[in-house]
Design a protein around this motif. Structure first.
Motif, PDB file in Angstrom:
ATOM      1  N   GLU A 105       0.353  10.757   7.363  1.00 41.95           N
ATOM      2  CA  GLU A 105      -0.660   9.753   7.037  1.00 41.95           C
ATOM      3  C   GLU A 105      -0.208   8.353   7.437  1.00 41.95           C
ATOM      4  OE1 GLU A 105      -2.352  10.879   2.809  1.00 41.95           O
ATOM      5  OE2 GLU A 105      -0.235  11.428   3.004  1.00 41.95           O
ATOM      6  N   GLN A 149      -2.908   3.822  14.579  1.00 37.05           N
ATOM      7  CA  GLN A 149      -4.223   3.182  14.679  1.00 37.05           C
ATOM      8  C   GLN A 149      -4.092   1.665  14.677  1.00 37.05           C
ATOM      9  OE1 GLN A 149      -7.162   4.519  11.849  1.00 37.05           O
ATOM     10  NE2 GLN A 149      -8.460   2.739  12.171  1.00 37.05           N
ATOM     11  N   HIS A 176      -2.911  -0.110  -4.257  1.00 36.04           N
ATOM     12  CA  HIS A 176      -3.705   0.063  -3.045  1.00 36.04           C
ATOM     13  C   HIS A 176      -3.288   1.292  -2.247  1.00 36.04           C
ATOM     14  CE1 HIS A 176      -5.495  -3.861  -3.621  1.00 36.04           C
ATOM     15  NE2 HIS A 176      -4.291  -4.404  -3.715  1.00 36.04           N
ATOM     16  N   GLY A 177      -4.284   2.039  -1.760  1.00 31.74           N
ATOM     17  CA  GLY A 177      -4.027   3.128  -0.834  1.00 31.74           C
ATOM     18  C   GLY A 177      -3.932   2.616   0.597  1.00 31.74           C
ATOM     19  N   LEU A 178      -3.726   3.530   1.530  1.00 33.00           N
ATOM     20  CA  LEU A 178      -3.534   3.146   2.926  1.00 33.00           C
ATOM     21  C   LEU A 178      -4.773   2.481   3.524  1.00 33.00           C
ATOM     22  CD1 LEU A 178      -1.522   6.185   4.376  1.00 33.00           C
ATOM     23  CD2 LEU A 178      -0.662   4.040   3.399  1.00 33.00           C
ATOM     24  N   ASP A 179      -5.943   2.774   2.980  1.00 33.11           N
ATOM     25  CA  ASP A 179      -7.156   2.147   3.512  1.00 33.11           C
ATOM     26  C   ASP A 179      -7.097   0.623   3.408  1.00 33.11           C
ATOM     27  OD1 ASP A 179      -8.262   4.516   4.249  1.00 33.11           O
ATOM     28  OD2 ASP A 179      -9.575   4.702   2.498  1.00 33.11           O
ATOM     29  N   ALA A 180      -6.341   0.121   2.423  1.00 34.25           N
ATOM     30  CA  ALA A 180      -6.246  -1.329   2.240  1.00 34.25           C
ATOM     31  C   ALA A 180      -5.449  -1.997   3.356  1.00 34.25           C
ATOM     32  CB  ALA A 180      -5.613  -1.646   0.884  1.00 34.25           C
ATOM     33  N   ARG A 210      -6.023  -1.218   6.564  1.00 35.05           N
ATOM     34  CA  ARG A 210      -6.865  -1.232   7.760  1.00 35.05           C
ATOM     35  C   ARG A 210      -7.264  -2.662   8.106  1.00 35.05           C
ATOM     36  NH1 ARG A 210      -5.753   3.987   9.278  1.00 35.05           N
ATOM     37  NH2 ARG A 210      -6.107   5.388   7.505  1.00 35.05           N
ATOM     38  N   VAL A 268       0.845  -1.197   0.000  1.00 30.68           N
ATOM     39  CA  VAL A 268       0.000   0.000   0.000  1.00 30.68           C
ATOM     40  C   VAL A 268       0.876   1.242   0.000  1.00 30.68           C
ATOM     41  CG1 VAL A 268      -1.771  -1.262   1.299  1.00 30.68           C
ATOM     42  CG2 VAL A 268      -0.171   0.196   2.528  1.00 30.68           C
ATOM     43  N   ASP A 282      -0.199   8.044  11.185  1.00 29.89           N
ATOM     44  CA  ASP A 282      -1.567   7.800  11.670  1.00 29.89           C
ATOM     45  C   ASP A 282      -1.974   6.345  11.477  1.00 29.89           C
ATOM     46  OD1 ASP A 282      -1.900  10.423  12.477  1.00 29.89           O
ATOM     47  OD2 ASP A 282      -2.987  11.039  10.673  1.00 29.89           O
ATOM     48  N   LEU A 283      -1.608   5.770  10.331  1.00 30.98           N
ATOM     49  CA  LEU A 283      -1.963   4.388  10.047  1.00 30.98           C
ATOM     50  C   LEU A 283      -1.356   3.442  11.070  1.00 30.98           C
ATOM     51  CD1 LEU A 283      -3.018   2.066   8.209  1.00 30.98           C
ATOM     52  CD2 LEU A 283      -0.816   2.217   7.006  1.00 30.98           C
TER      53      LEU A 283
END
Length: 317
Positions: A89, A96, A64-68, A70, A45, A92-93
């Motif tokens: 960003e 979390q 893939h972006g960072l949402d992938a 999660r 990602v 933060d990833l």
């Protein structure tokens, strides 16, 4: 701690290819019937999907972006060339992911991202020996260890250079899936199955000046004779050196002390016997050189965090 089933690796502009490749080699392999290796839901990602500038003359295309990332059980941050300005960003990833109980992994310069996320505060950690002073200055609450290959503190794993990223990943593989799985992965990559995290990053004389000076033949003999007398005095006698000279040369060539090396090899031999045989713990202790079950339990629990019996219940074939 949760079992690793899914892995996400974060890359950014300036991505170091060896750092990314090391994670792919360990976590992105398909199933090999001869190894019975675990297989992971693996993805790469990046903050902005598309073309990612590489650091060595070629670029990457990442879908893939960072949402992938999660919900991944393991989030790895790959090293990059320009590391003194970590991405908010990505910080933060990983913050979390850690809060949700995932493992967070960074080796080499990627450790600076974990520092930016606050995940190194109050924790032992490391990075490449060239950058340990900078990491310590930027994150004074971190306990930066300059002399180790990798550190696991809870669910946060940091490693030194890119090759140490392989060591740290194999350490995590071993902790999750046992010695057999880690050894199979190492054999596939043609690398040593395990280097202790406490081994020095910088070995004074990594390439012996001549064959007569290397301890390689002695190390091979030691592995075949773990049950015997492997005291410094006995090993020095076999190499026709004084105990002090032998201990100094051993650390120069291996990055660790004779005692630590022997204990580590005996523990790994014990792991394999616990996984693959039903021999009593007393017998295993004798076979690998600890002498008795009490000594094996002491070293095993101190190093692995579980007793030999617990390890066997978890990883027995």
């Amino acid at each position: 701690m949760r079992t690793i089933r899914s892995v996400a690796v974060v890359v950014q502009d300036g991505a170091e290819p060896f750092g990314l490749g090391a994670m792919c080699e360990v976590w992105a392999e398909p199933f090999h019937p001869e190894d019975q290796n675990p297989v992971f839901d693996f993805r790469v990602v990046t903050p902005r999907p598309g073309r990612v500038r590489g650091a060595s003359g070629y670029d990457l295309v990442v879908e893939h972006g960072l949402d992938a990332a999660r919900g991944a059980d393991l989030v790895c941050v790959s090293p990059k060339r320009d590391f003194l300005d970590p991405s908010p960003e990505v910080a933060d990833l990983v913050r979390q992911a850690h809060a949700e109980g995932a493992f967070v992994f960074a080796h080499c310069t990627a450790a600076f991202v974990l520092g930016e996320a606050g995940l190194l505060d109050g924790r032992r950690c490391t990075t490449h020996w060239r950058h340990v002073d900078t990491l310590a200055r930027r994150h004074p609450r971190a306990d930066v260890d300059p002399d180790v290959l990798y550190v696991q503190d809870g669910t946060v794993i940091t490693g030194a250079g890119s090759a140490a990223g392989l060591d740290a990943a194999l350490h995590l593989m071993r902790a999750q899936f046992g010695a057999r799985a880690a050894a199979a992965a190492a054999r596939r990559m043609v690398v040593p199955p395990h280097r202790d995290g406490g081994q020095a990053q910088f070995i004074a004389r990594p390439v012996p000046e001549c064959d007569a000076e290397t301890l390689g033949p002695l190390l091979a003999w030691m592995l075949e004779n773990l049950h015997g007398d492997l005291s410094v005095e006995e090993l020095a006698r076999r190499t026709h050196l004084s105990p002090r000279t032998f201990a100094r040369r051993f650390r120069a060539e291996t990055g660790t002390t004779p005692h630590s090396w022997v204990v580590g090899q005996r523990l790994r031999a014990a792991e394999e016997l616990l996984e693959r045989t039903d021999q009593p713990v007393d017998r295993i202790a004798a076979d690998v050189g600890f002498g008795n079950a009490a000594a094996l339990r002491h070293h095993f629990t101190r190093s692995r965090g579980v007793s030999p019996q617990q390890y066997r219940r978890q990883f027995a074939c």
